[in-house]
Design a protein around this motif. Structure first.
Motif, PDB file in Angstrom:
ATOM      1  N   VAL A   1       0.805  -1.224   0.000  1.00  0.00           N
ATOM      2  CA  VAL A   1       0.000   0.000   0.000  1.00  0.00           C
ATOM      3  C   VAL A   1       0.844   1.284   0.000  1.00  0.00           C
ATOM      4  O   VAL A   1       0.520   2.234  -0.730  1.00  0.00           O
ATOM      5  N   PRO A   2       1.955   1.358   0.780  1.00  0.00           N
ATOM      6  CA  PRO A   2       2.750   2.597   0.712  1.00  0.00           C
ATOM      7  C   PRO A   2       3.142   2.963  -0.718  1.00  0.00           C
ATOM      8  O   PRO A   2       2.979   4.116  -1.141  1.00  0.00           O
ATOM      9  N   ASP A   3       3.614   1.979  -1.495  1.00  0.00           N
ATOM     10  CA  ASP A   3       3.982   2.263  -2.890  1.00  0.00           C
ATOM     11  C   ASP A   3       2.783   2.701  -3.724  1.00  0.00           C
ATOM     12  O   ASP A   3       2.887   3.606  -4.556  1.00  0.00           O
ATOM     13  N   LEU A   4       1.642   2.026  -3.473  1.00  0.00           N
ATOM     14  CA  LEU A   4       0.434   2.386  -4.230  1.00  0.00           C
ATOM     15  C   LEU A   4       0.053   3.839  -3.967  1.00  0.00           C
ATOM     16  O   LEU A   4      -0.355   4.570  -4.867  1.00  0.00           O
ATOM     17  N   LEU A   5       0.177   4.236  -2.698  1.00  0.00           N
ATOM     18  CA  LEU A   5      -0.169   5.619  -2.348  1.00  0.00           C
ATOM     19  C   LEU A   5       0.738   6.590  -3.087  1.00  0.00           C
ATOM     20  O   LEU A   5       0.285   7.607  -3.622  1.00  0.00           O
ATOM     21  N   LYS A   6       2.028   6.253  -3.131  1.00  0.00           N
ATOM     22  CA  LYS A   6       2.982   7.139  -3.819  1.00  0.00           C
ATOM     23  C   LYS A   6       2.661   7.211  -5.310  1.00  0.00           C
ATOM     24  O   LYS A   6       2.676   8.286  -5.902  1.00  0.00           O
ATOM     25  N   GLN A   7       2.377   6.076  -5.900  1.00  0.00           N
ATOM     26  CA  GLN A   7       2.006   6.075  -7.325  1.00  0.00           C
ATOM     27  C   GLN A   7       0.746   6.901  -7.548  1.00  0.00           C
ATOM     28  O   GLN A   7       0.656   7.696  -8.479  1.00  0.00           O
ATOM     29  N   ALA A   8      -0.242   6.690  -6.667  1.00  0.00           N
ATOM     30  CA  ALA A   8      -1.518   7.390  -6.822  1.00  0.00           C
ATOM     31  C   ALA A   8      -1.308   8.898  -6.716  1.00  0.00           C
ATOM     32  O   ALA A   8      -1.935   9.675  -7.446  1.00  0.00           O
ATOM     33  N   ALA A   9      -0.407   9.303  -5.810  1.00  0.00           N
ATOM     34  CA  ALA A   9      -0.193  10.740  -5.580  1.00  0.00           C
ATOM     35  C   ALA A   9       0.256  11.429  -6.859  1.00  0.00           C
ATOM     36  O   ALA A   9      -0.093  12.579  -7.104  1.00  0.00           O
ATOM     37  N   THR A  10       1.028  10.734  -7.675  1.00  0.00           N
ATOM     38  CA  THR A  10       1.514  11.341  -8.923  1.00  0.00           C
ATOM     39  C   THR A  10       0.377  11.516  -9.918  1.00  0.00           C
ATOM     40  O   THR A  10       0.499  12.213 -10.901  1.00  0.00           O
ATOM     41  N   LYS A  11      -0.737  10.816  -9.697  1.00  0.00           N
ATOM     42  CA  LYS A  11      -1.847  10.863 -10.635  1.00  0.00           C
ATOM     43  C   LYS A  11      -3.058  11.602 -10.064  1.00  0.00           C
ATOM     44  O   LYS A  11      -4.150  11.537 -10.610  1.00  0.00           O
ATOM     45  N   SER A  12      -2.868  12.264  -8.951  1.00  0.00           N
ATOM     46  CA  SER A  12      -3.926  13.006  -8.252  1.00  0.00           C
ATOM     47  C   SER A  12      -5.186  12.173  -8.030  1.00  0.00           C
ATOM     48  O   SER A  12      -6.293  12.608  -8.243  1.00  0.00           O
ATOM     49  N   ASN A  13      -4.992  10.907  -7.624  1.00  0.00           N
ATOM     50  CA  ASN A  13      -6.126  10.121  -7.166  1.00  0.00           C
ATOM     51  C   ASN A  13      -6.415  10.537  -5.731  1.00  0.00           C
ATOM     52  O   ASN A  13      -5.502  10.708  -4.938  1.00  0.00           O
ATOM     53  N   HIS A  14      -7.668  10.646  -5.416  1.00  0.00           N
ATOM     54  CA  HIS A  14      -7.969  11.145  -4.084  1.00  0.00           C
ATOM     55  C   HIS A  14      -8.073  10.079  -3.010  1.00  0.00           C
ATOM     56  O   HIS A  14      -7.470  10.178  -1.970  1.00  0.00           O
ATOM     57  N   ASN A  15      -8.883   9.065  -3.261  1.00  0.00           N
ATOM     58  CA  ASN A  15      -9.308   8.204  -2.146  1.00  0.00           C
ATOM     59  C   ASN A  15      -8.888   6.753  -2.290  1.00  0.00           C
ATOM     60  O   ASN A  15      -8.824   6.229  -3.403  1.00  0.00           O
ATOM     61  N   PHE A  16      -8.647   6.128  -1.143  1.00  0.00           N
ATOM     62  CA  PHE A  16      -8.311   4.705  -1.082  1.00  0.00           C
ATOM     63  C   PHE A  16      -9.257   3.985  -0.134  1.00  0.00           C
ATOM     64  O   PHE A  16      -9.559   4.504   0.945  1.00  0.00           O
ATOM     65  N   VAL A  17      -9.704   2.808  -0.530  1.00  0.00           N
ATOM     66  CA  VAL A  17     -10.312   1.879   0.425  1.00  0.00           C
ATOM     67  C   VAL A  17      -9.387   0.681   0.499  1.00  0.00           C
ATOM     68  O   VAL A  17      -9.159   0.015  -0.510  1.00  0.00           O
ATOM     69  N   VAL A  18      -8.826   0.430   1.713  1.00  0.00           N
ATOM     70  CA  VAL A  18      -7.908  -0.697   1.863  1.00  0.00           C
ATOM     71  C   VAL A  18      -8.620  -1.813   2.611  1.00  0.00           C
ATOM     72  O   VAL A  18      -8.858  -1.729   3.818  1.00  0.00           O
ATOM     73  N   ILE A  19      -9.007  -2.846   1.855  1.00  0.00           N
ATOM     74  CA  ILE A  19      -9.742  -3.967   2.432  1.00  0.00           C
ATOM     75  C   ILE A  19      -8.803  -4.900   3.188  1.00  0.00           C
ATOM     76  O   ILE A  19      -9.148  -5.411   4.254  1.00  0.00           O
ATOM     77  N   SER A  20      -7.617  -5.068   2.672  1.00  0.00           N
ATOM     78  CA  SER A  20      -6.636  -5.977   3.273  1.00  0.00           C
ATOM     79  C   SER A  20      -6.434  -5.698   4.759  1.00  0.00           C
ATOM     80  O   SER A  20      -6.336  -4.564   5.185  1.00  0.00           O
ATOM     81  N   GLY A  21      -6.354  -6.786   5.529  1.00  0.00           N
ATOM     82  CA  GLY A  21      -6.027  -6.663   6.943  1.00  0.00           C
ATOM     83  C   GLY A  21      -4.544  -6.891   7.125  1.00  0.00           C
ATOM     84  O   GLY A  21      -3.752  -6.671   6.209  1.00  0.00           O
ATOM     85  N   GLY A  22      -4.154  -7.332   8.335  1.00  0.00           N
ATOM     86  CA  GLY A  22      -2.753  -7.647   8.587  1.00  0.00           C
ATOM     87  C   GLY A  22      -1.935  -6.416   8.892  1.00  0.00           C
ATOM     88  O   GLY A  22      -0.786  -6.299   8.470  1.00  0.00           O
ATOM     89  N   GLY A  23      -2.492  -5.464   9.623  1.00  0.00           N
ATOM     90  CA  GLY A  23      -1.773  -4.255  10.018  1.00  0.00           C
ATOM     91  C   GLY A  23      -1.489  -4.253  11.504  1.00  0.00           C
ATOM     92  O   GLY A  23      -0.949  -5.221  12.036  1.00  0.00           O
ATOM     93  N   LYS A  24      -1.924  -3.176  12.183  1.00  0.00           N
ATOM     94  CA  LYS A  24      -1.524  -3.021  13.574  1.00  0.00           C
ATOM     95  C   LYS A  24      -2.096  -4.101  14.485  1.00  0.00           C
ATOM     96  O   LYS A  24      -1.557  -4.344  15.562  1.00  0.00           O
TER      97      LYS A  24
END
Lengths: 705, 705
Positions: free
Chosen positions: A325-348
């Motif tokens: 997801v961190p990489d996806l966010l960076k890629q998205a930022a270059t394309k001015s995408n606004h929103n993410f829904v992250v379904i995947s678990g396995g975080g905190k």
């Protein structure tokens, strides 16, 4: 210099000396600054001073050793009660100082006027991980410790908050003139709590905890007899969260024109396959993304990465491992995408390096200005355009019809259950928000308070992200937008809260604090998921009552007893019917009917018998809420009861909630009644909880007097 | 002379003098007879005696005035603490006697050795309207009064009963060495309660109430410091009910060859019409009776009266006004009809002359030897021959399939709801017993404990007829017949109990007493109708666990948290999984699954993931009960899960209760699982309550260690 400025300076001086304990002499100066009464006292630093100052104070006195190194004075015999003369005072000084000076750094001996016994409260100030500075009040002595009879509120508090804290204590009878004692003035008690609360709010950056124990109350007077202040190791200027709810770009989650699904899969049974299936119903453009380089998935042109997509993307849905997801966010930022829904678990919720990944996601969300729902969730649903990104197939999960209830759930499971349960009354939008890396309860409440499709808001929560931010958003939605907010806080016992923590990585904290905060915010707090759904249905369909006096009519009494057993818990009263109502009942009904409230019209009851009782309740000025129960199975009761009830609903004079239990026939007739927007409950507890929610909303919204 | 004979004589002497208050000197003699320790004391009747006896006792002493007319000694300044010398004792006598002799009849002044302070209990003996003599214990002082922290048991009690009373007290920490005090020996405390209980059981005929307040406990010693005994106005030799459960002719209710219906009606919508409709399904002979003289009703030859019927009648069902029932009983007696079901209400619940009619019905039932179910009920149902006499038409009410659960309901409404709800797991017989003029809970339990079709018994009750008779029947069914009895007592708050009283004319009494009695009888007591149904389903289908340690596995955690929040209330523990189990989980599952108990196998879980966890739990010696939760909506979970679960059920090694919430798909798959006799619950609270009932049954039946 303002009061709190003075005190901050005192604390800073103490910290500068490497101390964290505020000695009692200083604590009492602090209290005086806040207009809080302490018994007359003086600090003696020598035998001569003890003799002299004791004479000025008068007797009897108590002497207490003063040292930042002594937290429990009695344990070192550092307290002497009942000094009756200057000689006693001199002797007490000599004894304590003599014994303790070698082992501790002493400031002297505090001489304090002894005060008579009275009703005792213990008051504490603490910093809650969810809500910041809070105040606790409990009946003093061992009661507090053994019976856990305490009430909490978030600071600062109003006089009304303070009064409601006192009312919450089971032991309040001890303050109300127990066994011949004079009752304590409650307004005075409330004022003391407000002042101590102001101190707690002003100085939150500095203290770790403060104990006022005991505060002794008399009929019209009081003293704070002991105060223990322990400072933080380092001051925390952010002790009181100033975070503002942020509904920026929230609408784009629900109304995107294009969506990319990262993790789209052609394999059935995979999450990324089911989500794509769901997204296909959405009328805009969908871009399946999968690194394996499929030319198409489910007949839709597919992409290897976000970068490959040249068109505008409004929303990115992610089902791949969180570590991408961190990489996806960076890629998205270059394309001015606004929103993410992250379904995947396995975080905190897993801790360790997985928690670190999620922290990075959170940081990037802020840095790049990308709004995120999730991770660890089932995402969003918009009833208006049928957009959802659930991995629960259409065959397996009902998507509810369009309505006016917004539902926010920390748990995906509860979100799913609600989607299906709410198909009767309809939903505006649903958000399953999981680990809440970015969008939190407050942001959502803030969004829905202005969103025109939503009239009622429901929230299932295991632990608040920023409790204070939530309270502010909730108060505003309630006061300004007049939208009721119903909350079920799960994980209330220590063992349940621990489980909640491992689930979405949120810290549940003490339920007592949450309970106090919900009371304070004007939220309608309920005790189960079933009560949550029940309350939302009633608030959605029924008018606001003018009060909490309930009239019941039934052709079968068992469930009515259960309902009434819950009245006190829910703030409901059995209405005292007017003479007029009772007279008409007596004149109208056969002698075998049990006239009163509840009115038991027995197994012989007809639809017209019900009509008569309901009409009388509607006209009775002593009745605010109607609770008819039905045994629809009883043959004498005609099916025309459906029309009778629908006719009352059209006039919508007073709210009505209906109960009935049974099989297919009962369920069928209930559905026909619900078609008229009258809620029917199949459990006595859910039925009465719905009435309780209406009454609470009446109090909070100011509709009840 | 036996102890209690001696004391009865003492009490008889007091009553003979026209007194009802046993003075403290006599009360202490009574206690000594029961081996209960009181501080050394002596009664002084003159100043000289006060001086002399005080010298013999030693100091410090307390002096208390002794008079049958003085109940509250402190209010008349009739107590003096801290006497240090014989002169003090003489002076105390002079003062009290001088002041009080003119206004009260005095017996003298009691001199009592002062005892050190310790942990205080208050113990009371009372006569409960449902259970007869009971014992109450609470933490002494204002705790008992303000926090209502008390436990009740029915007398006599065993040592185990006494220990469980102590464990029930929230304030028990005060006895366990609070703030550095020595802990009190619990076996000693239990022995004291048993002795006081024996006194209470032996003397129940005599006292109205007894207060031992306080009983002061030390580490290995104790004293009853004050005892207040108030006698009844007239002794009651029946204070302890000796009534025996009577199952005579009970079977005839369910297996009659012929039935007369008094009140049979050709008019649809009339109760007597619907009942006849129901009876038509019964394979024996039916005689419709109606005074209007119809030649036939619904195609069946009708009669004007019971007397007109020349054939044998086994069962008479009555739907006409209760006022006709006495005559019907008399007519029936001449024809040797055995049993009556009186559906008609309008008896003691209305009071006045209607209550008198019911009393007459009750009297005639005994006198004529006719067994009666009702009045004010929906009667009986036998799943084997499909006999029922309900006025709920077949179109409106499902009659459940044949199974092994017997259900007894004081409320017809709950009986109806249960009939429909139990169609999944099946019923042996159902009785709605209403006002309980003759057949009561104990008679029914006694019948079902021997009835071969029944394995599990459920009871919905608002107030017991003869609580002691019920307890005896229940204990026997549990110990001898190994049949679990699940009880939901409705009407627990004062306001709810009042409603219950007006419903079936039964006196609910204090719920605390009922709670204690259920604990003592080994009954599985539950907190709602929903929990009652849930528990019966689990006990019916699942094996008895070996203990109360629960393992949970889920693909969605929200409801699991609710379940765990209820563990303490239900006597369940989160099982500590063996190292072996944890190791296999770690080796087997992907890193995003949350290993532990609960085991959260996330939204990606497959049927095989569940199989793996359940298999491990079945093999783990630390696990007694399995609670899998399912989000069946999640696409990765294959429908083959049904077969997986069914395979485990066939081995039936450990009990398993399943939870899932949702719409049509979830309900459908749940039904397929229930076909394999594995219970599925659609609410987290019902799910965990089912596990709680299994664990309680394991403890009661001796299956758990």
């Amino acid at each position: 210099m303002a009061t709190h400025e003075k005190i901050r300076k005192i604390f800073a001086d103490v910290l500068a000396c490497g101390e964290r304990v505020i000695t009692e002499d200083v604590a009492k100066r602090v209290l005086s600054e806040y207009g809080v009464k302490v018994p007359p006292y003086a600090l003696a630093t020598s035998e001569a001073e003890a003799e002299e100052k004791s004479g000025q104070l008068g007797f009897p006195l108590v002497a207490k050793i003063v040292s930042p190194q002594i937290l429990h004075k009695t344990e070192v015999k550092g307290v002497k009660l009942g000094l009756q003369s200057q000689a006693d005072a001199r002797e007490a000084f000599r004894d304590m100082h003599g014994r303790l000076a070698q082992r501790y750094k002493l400031k002297g001996v505090l001489l304090e006027k002894m005060v008579p016994s009275g009703a005792e409260l213990i008051v504490g100030l603490q910093n809650d991980p969810q809500f910041g500075p809070i105040i606790m009040a409990g009946i003093g002595g061992i009661y507090t410790e053994v019976f856990k009879d305490v009430a909490f509120r978030v600071l600062p508090i109003t006089g009304a908050d303070a009064l409601s804290m006192i009312e919450e204590l089971k032991g309040k009878r001890l303050l109300e003139g127990f066994r011949g004692a004079s009752p304590v003035s409650k307004p005075m008690m409330a004022e003391v709590l407000v002042n101590l609360g102001n101190l707690g709010a002003d100085l939150a950056a500095y203290y770790e905890s403060v104990d006022f124990n005991p505060v002794i109350f008399y009929e019209r007077d009081y003293y704070v007899v002991d105060a223990k202040i322990i400072l933080r190791e380092t001051t925390d200027p952010h002790a009181i969260s100033r975070a503002q709810p942020d509904s920026t770009s929230m609408d784009l989650f629900f109304n995107p024109k294009s969506i990319a699904l990262v993790g789209a899969s052609p394999e059935t049974g995979k999450v990324g396959n089911s989500v794509l299936e769901s997204l296909k119903r959405f009328p805009g453009t969908v871009f399946p993304v999968n690194a394996k380089g499929y030319p198409e998935i489910m007949g839709i042109k597919a992409y290897r990465s976000l970068e490959e997509i040249s068109e505008q993307i409004d929303l990115v849905v992610v089902t791949v491992d969180l570590k991408f997801v961190p990489d996806l966010l960076k890629q998205a930022a270059t394309k001015s995408n606004h929103n993410f829904v992250v379904i995947s678990g396995g975080g905190k919720e897993l801790g360790g390096e997985r928690a670190a990944i999620e922290a990075e996601v959170k940081r990037l969300s802020r840095e790049l200005g990308i709004r995120i729902i999730g991770p660890n969730c089932i995402g969003i649903f918009n009833a208006a355009n049928r957009l959802d990104c659930a991995f629960q197939g259409a065959k397996r999960m009902v998507r509810p019809k369009k309505g006016t209830v917004a539902f926010l759930s920390q748990s995906g499971t509860i979100g799913i259950a609600f989607m299906e349960a709410s198909d009767t009354f309809g939903v505006s939008k649903m958000i399953s928000y999981g680990n809440r890396s970015d969008v939190d309860e407050a942001d959502m409440i803030s969004y829905f308070s202005e969103e025109s499709q939503t009239r009622v808001i429901g929230l299932y929560v295991e632990g608040f992200g920023d409790g204070r931010k939530f309270m502010n958003a909730a108060k505003r939605a309630i006061a300004k937008n007049k939208k009721p907010i119903v909350v079920f806080k799960n994980g209330r016992t220590a063992v349940g809260a621990k489980q909640a923590a491992s689930h979405t990585g949120s810290l549940g904290g003490s339920y007592g604090v949450v309970k106090g905060a919900m009371e304070q915010a004007g939220v309608i707090s309920v005790d189960s998921y079933e009560e949550l759904t029940s309350a939302l249905k009633a608030l959605n369909w029924q008018p606001v009552p003018k009060g909490s006096r309930v009239a019941l009519v039934t052709n079968g009494a068992g469930p009515v007893i259960t309902a009434i057993d819950n009245f006190e818990r829910l703030g409901l009263q059995v209405a005292e019917l007017s003479e007029q109502t009772l007279r008409t009942f007596k004149a109208h009904y056969p002698p075998t009917y049990i006239i009163g409230n509840p009115c038991d019209i027995t197994g012989s009851a007809t639809a017209d018998d019900y009509r008569f009782a309901i009409q009388a309740f509607m006209e009775d000025p002593n009745v605010d809420i109607l609770m008819p129960w039905f045994v629809f199975q009883d043959d004498p009761l005609e099916e025309t009861i459906v029309d009778v009830l629908a006719a009352f609903q059209e006039r919508a004079a007073k709210p009505m909630v209906i109960g009935a239990m049974g099989g297919p026939f009962t369920i069928g007739i209930s559905q026909r009644i619900e078609d008229a927007r009258i809620p029917v409950y199949h459990s006595a507890i859910e039925w009465v909880a719905a009435a309780g929610a209406l009454a609470r909303w009446a109090r909070v919204s100011g509709a009840s007097s």
